[in-house]
Design an enzyme around this catalytic site. Structure first.
Site, PDB file in Angstrom:
ATOM      1  N   THR A  82     -14.815   4.395   1.398  1.00  0.00           N
ATOM      2  CA  THR A  82     -13.374   4.116   1.297  1.00  0.00           C
ATOM      3  C   THR A  82     -12.809   4.525  -0.060  1.00  0.00           C
ATOM      4  OG1 THR A  82     -13.783   2.226   2.717  1.00  0.00           O
ATOM      5  CG2 THR A  82     -11.681   2.257   1.579  1.00  0.00           C
ATOM      6  N   VAL A  83     -13.439   4.027  -1.143  1.00  0.00           N
ATOM      7  CA  VAL A  83     -12.886   4.290  -2.486  1.00  0.00           C
ATOM      8  C   VAL A  83     -13.168   5.730  -2.909  1.00  0.00           C
ATOM      9  CG1 VAL A  83     -12.834   3.524  -4.886  1.00  0.00           C
ATOM     10  CG2 VAL A  83     -13.192   1.859  -3.071  1.00  0.00           C
TER      11      VAL A  83
ATOM     12  N   GLU B  86     -12.554  -0.123 -14.634  1.00  0.00           N
ATOM     13  CA  GLU B  86     -11.287  -0.771 -14.262  1.00  0.00           C
ATOM     14  C   GLU B  86     -11.282  -1.199 -12.789  1.00  0.00           C
ATOM     15  OE1 GLU B  86      -8.321  -1.347 -16.435  1.00  0.00           O
ATOM     16  OE2 GLU B  86      -8.398  -2.702 -14.737  1.00  0.00           O
TER      17      GLU B  86
ATOM     18  N   GLY C 269      -9.348  -4.507  -7.991  1.00  0.00           N
ATOM     19  CA  GLY C 269      -8.947  -3.273  -7.305  1.00  0.00           C
ATOM     20  C   GLY C 269      -7.983  -2.451  -8.137  1.00  0.00           C
TER      21      GLY C 269
ATOM     22  N   ILE D  22      -5.359  -3.429  -9.758  1.00  0.00           N
ATOM     23  CA  ILE D  22      -4.647  -4.129 -10.841  1.00  0.00           C
ATOM     24  C   ILE D  22      -5.232  -3.725 -12.189  1.00  0.00           C
ATOM     25  CG2 ILE D  22      -4.038  -6.385 -11.800  1.00  0.00           C
ATOM     26  CD1 ILE D  22      -4.629  -7.596  -9.047  1.00  0.00           C
TER      27      ILE D  22
ATOM     28  N   GLY E   9     -11.067  -7.017  10.634  1.00  0.00           N
ATOM     29  CA  GLY E   9     -11.572  -6.135   9.574  1.00  0.00           C
ATOM     30  C   GLY E   9     -11.223  -6.606   8.171  1.00  0.00           C
TER      31      GLY E   9
ATOM     32  N   GLU F 204     -16.032  -9.016   5.996  1.00  0.00           N
ATOM     33  CA  GLU F 204     -17.229  -8.254   6.366  1.00  0.00           C
ATOM     34  C   GLU F 204     -17.991  -8.996   7.472  1.00  0.00           C
ATOM     35  OE1 GLU F 204     -18.328  -5.480   4.729  1.00  0.00           O
ATOM     36  OE2 GLU F 204     -17.017  -5.480   2.972  1.00  0.00           O
TER      37      GLU F 204
ATOM     38  N   LYS G  32     -17.110 -10.841 -10.824  1.00  0.00           N
ATOM     39  CA  LYS G  32     -15.873 -10.378 -11.462  1.00  0.00           C
ATOM     40  C   LYS G  32     -15.503 -11.238 -12.667  1.00  0.00           C
ATOM     41  CE  LYS G  32     -14.159  -8.301  -7.180  1.00  0.00           C
ATOM     42  NZ  LYS G  32     -13.418  -8.544  -5.933  1.00  0.00           N
TER      43      LYS G  32
ATOM     44  N   GLY H 103      -8.984  -1.880  -1.354  1.00  0.00           N
ATOM     45  CA  GLY H 103      -8.352  -0.816  -0.568  1.00  0.00           C
ATOM     46  C   GLY H 103      -8.539   0.530  -1.223  1.00  0.00           C
TER      47      GLY H 103
HETATM   48  N1  HSE Z   1     -14.701  -7.960  -1.118  1.00  0.00           N
HETATM   49  C1  HSE Z   1     -13.719  -7.945  -2.149  1.00  0.00           C
HETATM   50  C2  HSE Z   1     -12.571  -8.869  -1.787  1.00  0.00           C
HETATM   51  C3  HSE Z   1     -13.115  -6.595  -2.417  1.00  0.00           C
HETATM   52  O1  HSE Z   1     -12.525  -9.423  -0.689  1.00  0.00           O
HETATM   53  O2  HSE Z   1     -11.693  -9.044  -2.624  1.00  0.00           O
HETATM   54  C4  HSE Z   1     -13.964  -5.729  -3.282  1.00  0.00           C
HETATM   55  O3  HSE Z   1     -14.127  -6.272  -4.568  1.00  0.00           O
END
Ligand code: HSE
Length: 438
Positions: free
Chosen positions: A12-13, A126, A131, A133, A184, A187, A202, A305
């Site tokens: 995706t990324v 970053e 994501g 931000i 979706g 997971e 994080k 995303g």
């Molecule tokens: N799985 C993470 C979330 C996204 O639900 O925020 C990726 O860091």
């Protein structure tokens, strides 16, 4: 001057990143200095969501990180291995690294940053937190003048989506999780998200940047949202709170710059409805940073995303290219990294045990419905130095009463001692839940 990118991963990324690198009009002119040189994928025979020349693709990821022509390796394969080994090998070959991999950085950051310092290369991340931000670079640069006191974030979109729907619909956790998986948003294996592990990775990264020291991930307290019930959400709502999964890093008020004592933790939290984080809903993320002299700033936006995360990845690439363009390495002078862009701290922060945390609590009791019960609860808490802000009995079930308590700031250890004692009393049937309050 042209810089060559070796991209690892076209999920995706990775796809979002390749799309930006191949569609430069209207973006920063420095993008013109970049060439997507190789793209490493697991399988060459998969249909792609981005149009790339066939010759760029390879399933030999090692060949990318050792390729003498590659300047920057962008690691977007995720997971621990082979991501860690590939990053280390790329550094050993003098490549700068851009990664979105919070799991690798929170576990192996020491090893990776030591190797990068030795080689004089950058490791930018970053995209690993929040994501799209921008929060890593602000912590490193724009907020550098401040003494940071706290970083408080909603840094996991999946759990925020689940809690938002539980709040809106009064639905139980299991039902909302199942629907989120079908849509979706969650997971198939939701463990990393719902048990708080992703948020712990994080906040360990954010704490390290905010407080200028390394964080041992296994010292970060981590509690997910499986235990949050529709009943607690409803009580919290009546009392003026919204329940959020918060990731919090706080410097102990009595710590000195030479003797940091931090509390770094992830847990569901009752957030006052007027707090800026209370209104962050759905898959969005937000991080509030408090410091002196800035006061409070909040970073808000899409926490995941393809597009948003790729935006963060490419901004890191541009930062590296900007520095390489203005300060080209000379063969006879060792290249030293820009002090605001690199992570050079080497000591470990001291993390306080949870029993020493000062916080407010919410606790829900099922007791016998008899005269004096509320008095008994108040006395026991008082004996342990736990001061109550409110105590309410709203529901009764036959001979049992449901009593909800919110405390003032108390020592977590004292609160648990009081609960242990209360659990022994005949009048207390059970304590279905306790949660911390912001
Ligand atoms: N799985 C993470 C979330 C996204 O639900 O925020 C990726 O860091």
């Amino acid at each position: 001057m042209a810089f060559k990118i070796g991209l690892l991963g076209l999920g995706t990324v990775g796809t979002g990143t390749a799309k930006i690198l191949c569609d430069r009009d209207g973006r920063h002119p420095l993008l013109q200095a970049l060439t997507l040189h190789r793209v490493g994928v697991r399988s060459l025979n998969k249909s792609r969501n981005v149009d790339l020349p066939e010759h760029l693709l390879t399933d030999n990821l090692e060949a990318i990180v050792t390729d003498p022509e590659v300047d920057i390796v962008v690691e977007l394969i995720g997971g621990l291995e082979p991501a860690r080994s590939l990053i280390l090998k790329a550094i050993a070959h003098g490549k700068h690294i851009v990664t979105a991999n919070k799991a690798v950085i929170s576990r192996y950051g020491s090893e990776i940053f030591d190797a990068a310092s030795e080689k004089g290369v950058y490791v930018l991340l970053e995209a690993a937190v929040g994501g799209g931000i921008p929060v890593i670079q602000p912590l490193k640069e724009s907020l550098g003048a401040n003494r940071i006191h706290t970083v408080t974030g909603i840094v996991n979109g999946t759990t925020n989506y689940i809690l938002t729907r539980m709040q809106a619909e009064g639905a139980p956790f299991d039902e909302v999780l199942k629907q989120a998986q079908e849509l979706g948003y969650a997971e198939a294996d939701p463990t990393a998200d719902v048990d708080g592990l992703d948020a712990a990775d994080k906040i360990a990264i954010l704490a390290s940047l905010a407080f200028g020291g390394r964080i041992k991930l296994d010292e970060v307290y981590c509690e997910g949202i499986r235990g949050v019930t529709a009943t607690d959400i409803a009580y919290a709502d009546r009392l003026g709170f919204t329940i959020k999964l918060l990731a919090i890093a706080r410097r102990d008020p009595v710590a000195t710059p030479d003797n940091d004592l931090l509390s770094v933790r992830v847990h569901p939290t009752l957030v006052p409805k007027l707090h800026p984080l209370a209104s962050i809903n759905g898959v969005n993320n937000a991080i509030v940073v408090e410091g002196e002299p800035i006061g409070q700033v909040m970073f808000f936006g899409p926490g995941a995303g393809a597009g948003p995360t790729a935006s963060a990845v490419v901004s890191d690439i541009l930062n590296i290219v900007a520095i390489l363009t203005t300060r080209p390495p000379k063969a006879d002078i060792p290249f030293t990294t820009h002090p605001l862009m690199s992570c050079t701290h080497q000591h470990y922060c001291n993390l306080a045990p949870m029993k020493d945390l000062t916080t407010r609590f919410y606790a829900r009791f099922i007791t016998r419905d008899l005269p004096g019960v509320i008095g008994n609860l108040g006395t026991c808490f008082g004996n342990h130095d736990v001061s109550l802000e409110s105590i309410v009995q709203i529901d009764s079930h036959g001979e049992l009463a449901e009593i909800v308590v919110v405390t003032h700031d108390v020592l977590e250890g004292n609160f648990h001692q009081a609960l242990d004692e209360l659990q022994q009393l005949d009048i207390v049937d059970r304590i279905p839940n306790l949660l911390r309050v912001l």
